[in-house]
Design an enzyme around this catalytic site. Structure first.
Site, PDB file in Angstrom:
ATOM      1  N   ASP A 183       0.523  -1.659  -0.225  1.00 22.82           N
ATOM      2  CA  ASP A 183       0.387   0.041   0.039  1.00 22.82           C
ATOM      3  C   ASP A 183       1.095   1.510  -0.004  1.00 22.82           C
ATOM      4  OD1 ASP A 183      -2.555  -1.936  -0.229  1.00 22.82           O
ATOM      5  OD2 ASP A 183      -2.690  -1.123   2.198  1.00 22.82           O
TER       6      ASP A 183
ATOM      7  N   ARG B  77      -1.575  -1.063  -8.584  1.00 16.44           N
ATOM      8  CA  ARG B  77      -2.561  -0.118  -8.742  1.00 16.44           C
ATOM      9  C   ARG B  77      -2.896   0.833  -8.534  1.00 16.44           C
ATOM     10  NH1 ARG B  77      -3.887  -1.138  -2.591  1.00 16.44           N
ATOM     11  NH2 ARG B  77      -3.690  -2.830  -2.806  1.00 16.44           N
TER      12      ARG B  77
END
Ligand SMILES: Cc1cc2nc3c(=O)[nH]c(=O)nc-3n(C[C@H](O)[C@H](O)[C@H](O)COP(=O)(O)OP(=O)(O)OC[C@H]3O[C@@H](n4cnc5c(N)ncnc54)[C@H](O)[C@@H]3O)c2cc1C
Length: 308
Positions: free
Chosen positions: A134, A184
């Site tokens: 992340d 992502r």
């Protein structure tokens, strides 16, 4: 306007105590968090995957302040890897980690985080799955991308996250659009200063589209992390025009947000991965979800005031 206030509150110990202690908080948290225990997250995984969705699991935790907490994060992810291996879902169930939970902000944090996350990435590969790193606030981006680079020398399937609100991100997308790269793309969830990030939502959206074009035209595997119907439609259109098959990119959405849209995309033959957070340290994650959407915040405040 309230977004930045909430994002500041997401890092306040005093407000954490008030929000966490309020009885009305729990039902709202349950909407966004799969449960506090590993077993509850596995129940969510079974439910979602039985409907054709894929998942990425997040053991909640961030901004750890000592090495013992970083070790606990590592151990929680090792237990998670074992549980996922038992489900036999392979890469349909991957994991998302925040390097601040692995000690990135501690003295010598880059090496501490790399040392703690490496066994998790190794265990994931042994279990037939992978890990995505992340992205947190802008001060961590260089370190996170450097750790990604080191991990990818042995585990090229390790995923990256880029945030379209940062001015630097188009360059990062170009650097990450190569073969085998899993990236992502999200808009970004932290409170960033005007010196590094677009402040106007329309600018963030435009930057998202520019980044999407770079990733979709590249040789990597784009992961479109957005609930925004416009971004979803643009990604589908780009995928079609650039000749990408439906399994050559995927959509990602957060647990509890637009579940009907998640199922619709699966029914259309798309890969749709749900980000499933679980654990007791849900406060920062929960506050970022409130900050993203005024309607969520209004509902929460009405509940706090006893009227909702
Ligand atoms: C899988 C995934 C992983 C992510 N990982 C990261 C990360 O590593 N780092 C990071 O900074 N950010 C991350 N994010 C969060 C992201 O940056 C955005 O803050 C978040 O996705 C909201 O932006 P949006 O693209 O959905 O569009 P928005 O423009 O914010 O929203 C578009 C529409 O989506 C719906 N929606 C959006 N948010 C909510 C909500 N909270 N509740 C209910 N409905 C909502 C509404 O219908 C809204 O109109 C992630 C998001 C996803 C989906």
């Amino acid at each position: 306007m309230l977004g930045p206030v909430l994002l500041a509150a997401s890092r306040s110990a005093a407000i954490r105590r008030i929000v966490s202690g309020a009885p009305v908080t729990r039902p709202m948290v349950d909407r966004f968090v799969a449960g506090e225990r590993l077993a509850e997250s596995m129940a969510a995984v079974r439910g979602l995957t039985s409907h054709g969705l894929e998942v990425t699991l997040d053991h909640l935790g961030e901004d750890v302040t000592d090495r013992s907490e970083a070790l606990r994060s590592r151990d929680a992810y090792l237990a998670l890897t074992e549980a996922l291996a038992g489900e036999g879902l392979g890469a349909r169930a991957e994991m998302s980690v925040k390097l601040s939970a692995f000690g990135q902000a501690l003295p010598g944090g880059h090496d501490v985080a790399l040392a703690h996350v490496t066994p998790v990435v190794e265990a994931a590969a042994a279990a037939g799955t992978t890990v995505t790193l992340d992205m947190e606030d802008h001060t961590t981006v260089d370190s996170t991308l450097a750790i990604l680079g080191e991990l990818r020398t042995r585990f090229p399937q390790t995923g990256a996250v880029v945030q379209s609100y940062l001015f630097r991100t188009e360059d990062d997308c170009r650097a990450l659009a190569g073969e085998g790269s899993r990236v992502r793309l999200v808009k970004g969830a932290y409170n960033e200063p005007a010196s590094v990030a677009h402040q106007d939502k329309r600018e963030v959206d435009r930057a998202f589209v520019r980044c999407l074009k770079i990733l979709m035209s590249g040789d990597g595997y784009p992961m479109v992390g957005s609930h925004d119907p416009r971004m979803v439609a643009i990604a589908q259109d780009l995928g079609h025009r650039l000749g990408r098959k439906k399994d050559e990119y995927e959509f990602q959405m957060l647990y509890g947000i637009r579940p009907a849209e998640q199922e619709r995309l699966v029914a259309e033959g798309h890969r749709m991965r749900v980000y499933v957070p679980y654990g007791t340290d849900w406060y920062g994650y929960f506050m970022r979800r409130l900050a993203e959407r005024p309607a969520n915040l209004a509902f929460f405040l009405r509940s706090l005031a006893g009227r909702g």
